[in-house]
Design an enzyme around this catalytic site. Structure first.
Site, PDB file in Angstrom:
ATOM      1  CD  GLU A  85      -2.855   1.074   2.457  1.00  0.00           C
ATOM      2  OE1 GLU A  85      -3.141  -0.036   2.947  1.00  0.00           O
ATOM      3  OE2 GLU A  85      -3.320   2.139   2.897  1.00  0.00           O
ATOM      4  CE  LYS A 279      -5.969  -1.294   5.733  1.00  0.00           C
ATOM      5  NZ  LYS A 279      -5.065  -0.440   4.975  1.00  0.00           N
ATOM      6  CG  HIS A 392      -3.827   7.506   0.105  1.00  0.00           C
ATOM      7  ND1 HIS A 392      -3.116   6.422   0.593  1.00  0.00           N
ATOM      8  CD2 HIS A 392      -4.614   7.033  -0.880  1.00  0.00           C
ATOM      9  CE1 HIS A 392      -3.476   5.348  -0.068  1.00  0.00           C
ATOM     10  NE2 HIS A 392      -4.384   5.691  -0.974  1.00  0.00           N
TER      11      HIS A 392
HETATM   12  C1  MEV Z   1      -5.537   3.329   5.409  1.00  0.00           C
HETATM   13  O1  MEV Z   1      -4.803   2.205   4.996  1.00  0.00           O
HETATM   14  C2  MEV Z   1      -5.522   3.466   6.914  1.00  0.00           C
HETATM   15  C3  MEV Z   1      -6.399   4.576   7.498  1.00  0.00           C
HETATM   16  O2  MEV Z   1      -7.728   4.430   7.036  1.00  0.00           O
HETATM   17  C4  MEV Z   1      -6.326   4.438   8.992  1.00  0.00           C
HETATM   18  C5  MEV Z   1      -7.285   5.345   9.750  1.00  0.00           C
HETATM   19  O3  MEV Z   1      -8.331   5.722   9.213  1.00  0.00           O
HETATM   20  O4  MEV Z   1      -6.967   5.613  10.928  1.00  0.00           O
HETATM   21  C6  MEV Z   1      -5.917   5.930   7.044  1.00  0.00           C
END
Ligand code: MEV
Length: 437
Positions: A85, A279, A392
């Site tokens: 990722e 996650k 991101h």
């Molecule tokens: C993405 O891989 C992980 C997030 O969704 C974690 C979160 O929302 O705390 C950015």
């Protein structure tokens, strides 16, 4: 129409490739070429990978990456991460840098106890079973001595064996709940071997116990297996600093600290948020676990059970502001190994452990927990300030460009363009079209 295959495992590697390519893909020739393109050119390395699992036809690559500048208990680490990722490694590195000049990460091992169980059915008097167990307990250790000898020499072994009555959950159900110290090994083989020996001892001793009825002597072993739930094999990692030094320019430090605490309270209030929150933590945890050849499924299962131990699935991280100090910490169970398993087999795993300065299992627990904490800090920091997409999508830009077949020159110019523009699928397509016109 597909047909079942007999004896697939006995086919040669080439025959397996031919079979899958011919029966399950549209273009058999390009499938064969693709599978072979991912073989290692060094045949001994390829053979090693072929033999890790069964029916191997190729390798499946994940990027192997480095997040530097992690100061953990005053020691500087560069952390290897294996993950697909985009933006995870960048986020980890950013969080590491953030805490580098604020004292870094501090960790405490809260326990290293591993668990295994012999599950069995006993049709009789529970009090008599307990008396039997108390009288024969020593025999369990004695019968397993050939398995435990070398672990004991190094300071580990069986910590305890306890008889548990679970008949209120399931009729006639009892277990031997066994705890172990497995030092630098994850210990799955050691524990399972001990448990299978315990089950034999249990069956043999019960069959000849003078005070049991005929029916009681027939206790039924159902299974013997380690548990991936290790709530006493736990590591705590934390960071802290004066609120005034949080460096949150635009929003202001007090407001930022307050929002970070709120973000955690929200995860504790709603499992929908808690799952995504955790996650993000697992982005860091799994990436280090994979890079160091540990079992991420075991760790995942154990950690999520731990997150639900109060009865509600909640945040694995915690935050508070007290007397002007912002404190942010994580507490997770981690059963890891730095010897055994893949650790001495997979060349990149060996390298990852070398980069981590050949850690003990306890040191690796610290590093993994810190990676999880850093990941959560970075995610929450973005979420409560700019939003996650800004960073991101920037990191995802190269993936988008590769999907669109951009040349190296096109990529260079578009990356420069998006230094000051917002990345989105549509905007990237448009920028590429503009260049090509
Ligand atoms: C993405 O891989 C992980 C997030 O969704 C974690 C979160 O929302 O705390 C950015």
């Amino acid at each position: 129409m597909h047909k079942p295959v007999n004896g697939f495992s006995r086919l040669s590697k080439q025959e397996k490739i031919d079979w899958i390519a011919t029966n399950y893909t549209e273009d058999a020739e390009s499938t064969k070429t693709l599978l072979k393109r991912y073989w290692n050119t060094d045949l001994s390395v390829q053979k090693l990978h072929d033999e890790f699992i069964e029916n191997t036809v190729s390798n499946y690559y994940l990027p192997f990456s480095i997040a530097p500048n992690f100061l953990i208990n005053d020691k500087l680490y560069a952390i290897p991460m294996a993950i697909e990722e985009s933006s995870v490694v960048a986020a980890a590195s950013k969080a590491a840098k953030f805490w580098l000049n604020k004292g870094g990460f501090k960790t405490t091992i809260l326990g290293t106890e591993k668990v295994g169980q012999v599950h069995f059915m006993f049709y009789g008097d529970g009090a008599r079973l307990q008396r039997f167990f108390d009288q024969t307990k020593k025999q369990f250790y004695a019968d397993a001595s050939s398995i435990t000898k070398s672990m004991e020499r190094r300071g580990g072994g069986i910590s305890d064996i306890v008889l548990r009555d679970l008949t209120d959950q399931l009729d006639n159900y009892y277990q031997l709940h066994c705890t172990f110290e497995t030092l630098d090994a994850m210990g799955a083989n050691f524990i399972n071997s001990c448990l299978e020996q315990f089950s034999k001892t249990l069956k043999d001793q019960a069959a000849q116990y003078h005070d049991f009825s005929e029916e009681e002597r027939q206790l039924e072993i159902v299974m013997s297996i380690l548990s991936n739930y290790v709530p006493n094999c736990v590591i705590k990692a934390e960071v802290s600093c004066a609120v005034g030094t949080l460096d949150e320019g635009e929003m202001g430090n007090e407001q930022f600290a307050k929002k970070m605490v709120q973000a955690i309270s929200i995860a504790n209030a709603d499992p929908h948020r808690a799952v995504t929150h955790n996650k993000g933590i697992m982005n860091g945890v799994d990436a280090v676990i994979l890079a160091t050849g540990n079992d991420f499924r075991a760790v995942e299962a154990g950690i999520h059970a731990y997150a639900a131990k109060s009865g509600q699935y909640s945040s694995l991280t915690h935050a508070e502001v007290k007397n002007g100090i912002f404190r942010f910490w994580i507490e997770i169970p981690l059963a890891l190994g730095t010897v055994g398993g893949l650790t001495s087999l997979h060349p990149l795993v060996k390298l990852a452990l070398e980069i981590l300065q050949k850690p003990s299992a306890q040191e690796l627990m610290q590093i993994v927990a810190v990676a999880g904490l850093a990941q959560n800090f970075a995610a929450l920091r973005s979420l409560v300030t700019t939003g996650i997409q800004k960073g991101h999508m920037k990191m995802h830009l190269l993936n988008l460009l590769n999907q669109l077949g951009a040349t190296e020159a096109e990529k260079k110019s578009i990356v420069a363009h998006f230094k000051t523009n917002t990345v989105s699928n549509a905007a990237v397509k448009e920028a590429l079209q503009n260049i090509r016109q």
